[in-house]
Design a protein around this motif. Sequence first.
Motif, PDB file in Angstrom:
ATOM      1  N   ARG A   1     -12.098  -7.796   5.284  1.00 35.42           N
ATOM      2  CA  ARG A   1     -13.392  -7.676   4.471  1.00 35.42           C
ATOM      3  C   ARG A   1     -13.765  -6.415   3.894  1.00 35.42           C
ATOM      4  N   ARG A   2     -12.824  -5.968   3.457  1.00 32.53           N
ATOM      5  CA  ARG A   2     -13.014  -4.692   2.466  1.00 32.53           C
ATOM      6  C   ARG A   2     -12.676  -4.957   1.212  1.00 32.53           C
ATOM      7  N   PRO A   3     -13.529  -5.602   0.296  1.00 34.42           N
ATOM      8  CA  PRO A   3     -13.238  -5.889  -1.051  1.00 34.42           C
ATOM      9  C   PRO A   3     -13.024  -4.801  -1.939  1.00 34.42           C
ATOM     10  N   ARG A   4     -13.732  -3.489  -1.380  1.00 33.50           N
ATOM     11  CA  ARG A   4     -13.682  -2.467  -2.407  1.00 33.50           C
ATOM     12  C   ARG A   4     -12.284  -1.912  -2.336  1.00 33.50           C
ATOM     13  N   GLY A   5     -11.666  -1.940  -0.869  1.00 30.92           N
ATOM     14  CA  GLY A   5     -10.421  -1.301  -0.601  1.00 30.92           C
ATOM     15  C   GLY A   5      -9.460  -2.068  -1.404  1.00 30.92           C
ATOM     16  N   ALA A   6      -9.579  -3.504  -1.659  1.00 34.13           N
ATOM     17  CA  ALA A   6      -8.705  -4.202  -2.232  1.00 34.13           C
ATOM     18  C   ALA A   6      -8.471  -3.740  -3.886  1.00 34.13           C
ATOM     19  N   VAL A   7      -9.813  -3.646  -4.212  1.00 32.90           N
ATOM     20  CA  VAL A   7     -10.143  -2.909  -5.773  1.00 32.90           C
ATOM     21  C   VAL A   7      -9.429  -1.908  -5.891  1.00 32.90           C
ATOM     22  N   LEU A   8      -9.529  -0.743  -5.029  1.00 32.63           N
ATOM     23  CA  LEU A   8      -8.861   0.433  -5.083  1.00 32.63           C
ATOM     24  C   LEU A   8      -7.537   0.488  -5.170  1.00 32.63           C
ATOM     25  N   VAL A   9      -6.884  -0.581  -4.386  1.00 32.65           N
ATOM     26  CA  VAL A   9      -5.575  -0.478  -4.265  1.00 32.65           C
ATOM     27  C   VAL A   9      -4.887  -1.009  -5.643  1.00 32.65           C
ATOM     28  N   VAL A  10      -5.498  -2.038  -6.211  1.00 40.33           N
ATOM     29  CA  VAL A  10      -5.200  -2.612  -7.458  1.00 40.33           C
ATOM     30  C   VAL A  10      -5.237  -1.517  -8.733  1.00 40.33           C
ATOM     31  N   VAL A  11      -6.633  -0.982  -8.456  1.00 43.30           N
ATOM     32  CA  VAL A  11      -6.820  -0.093  -9.726  1.00 43.30           C
ATOM     33  C   VAL A  11      -6.234   1.250  -9.400  1.00 43.30           C
ATOM     34  N   GLY A  12      -6.321   1.847  -8.278  1.00 48.80           N
ATOM     35  CA  GLY A  12      -5.758   3.093  -8.007  1.00 48.80           C
ATOM     36  C   GLY A  12      -4.377   3.101  -8.406  1.00 48.80           C
ATOM     37  N   VAL A  13      -3.361   2.000  -8.035  1.00 41.63           N
ATOM     38  CA  VAL A  13      -2.024   2.060  -8.198  1.00 41.63           C
ATOM     39  C   VAL A  13      -1.704   2.004  -9.674  1.00 41.63           C
ATOM     40  N   GLY A  14      -2.739   1.086 -10.382  1.00 44.82           N
ATOM     41  CA  GLY A  14      -2.418   0.919 -11.753  1.00 44.82           C
ATOM     42  C   GLY A  14      -2.726   2.165 -12.524  1.00 44.82           C
ATOM     43  N   VAL A  15      -3.882   2.822 -12.258  1.00 42.31           N
ATOM     44  CA  VAL A  15      -4.215   4.117 -12.894  1.00 42.31           C
ATOM     45  C   VAL A  15      -3.123   5.268 -12.743  1.00 42.31           C
TER      46      VAL A  15
END
Length: 227
Positions: free
Chosen positions: A91-105
Amino acid sequence: MADRSAPVLPPSLRVSLGPVAALAALVVVVLGILYAGHGEPGTVDGWVVRPTADSVRPPWRYVALTLDSLGEPGGAVMLVVATVTGCLLLRRPRGAVLVVVGVGVAVGTTTMLKHVVGRTIHGDDNLSYPSGHTAFATALAYAVALLVAGRPGLGRAAGASLVLAAALVAGAAMGWAEVALSAHYPTDALGGWCTALAVTPVTAWLVDRTADRPSRRTAGAGRREGD
């Protein structure tokens, strides 16, 4: 139960990780200027490349190949999907977003810099600076460590140390593999590591800012209705 609204970059860590990000960005720029348009190892590279490039033997070669495969599209997607799934289960949706966006950036930034710097290895078509594989591994480890470092009870110094240690271990492992397989110069790996250190905390801050906007708008609307 995990707090869905918990920031991925706690305010307590910004003071410690911000200067590191700025220094890392400076290193990326300096190395990029030094090796722009080059197609040969530099002096520092020569100290490491000569004894290791294409000389690693089994079983370490298998280790290097395995690490390298995790930075390829198939392996990278597998790792990202597994990590995102873990974040959602916790239940860490922000963490999921960071993983995808952070790695992508991080990977996207290295791709852009490769074309800007124009450093090559093994021919004019093989752009090498900075290492995307190293940036990927570092950004992924950084993002995951941020989620752990943000837990209550973990102090600022301990949290920042955890994040930087995770980034160092992941970046060093992937950087070693890339150099050992002669896919990158050591300074390429350093540049990839520093790229991730520079962009991942900024991305985390932007994720928090974006996620907090709806709550701020809702709070503002509530105050207006109360008036």
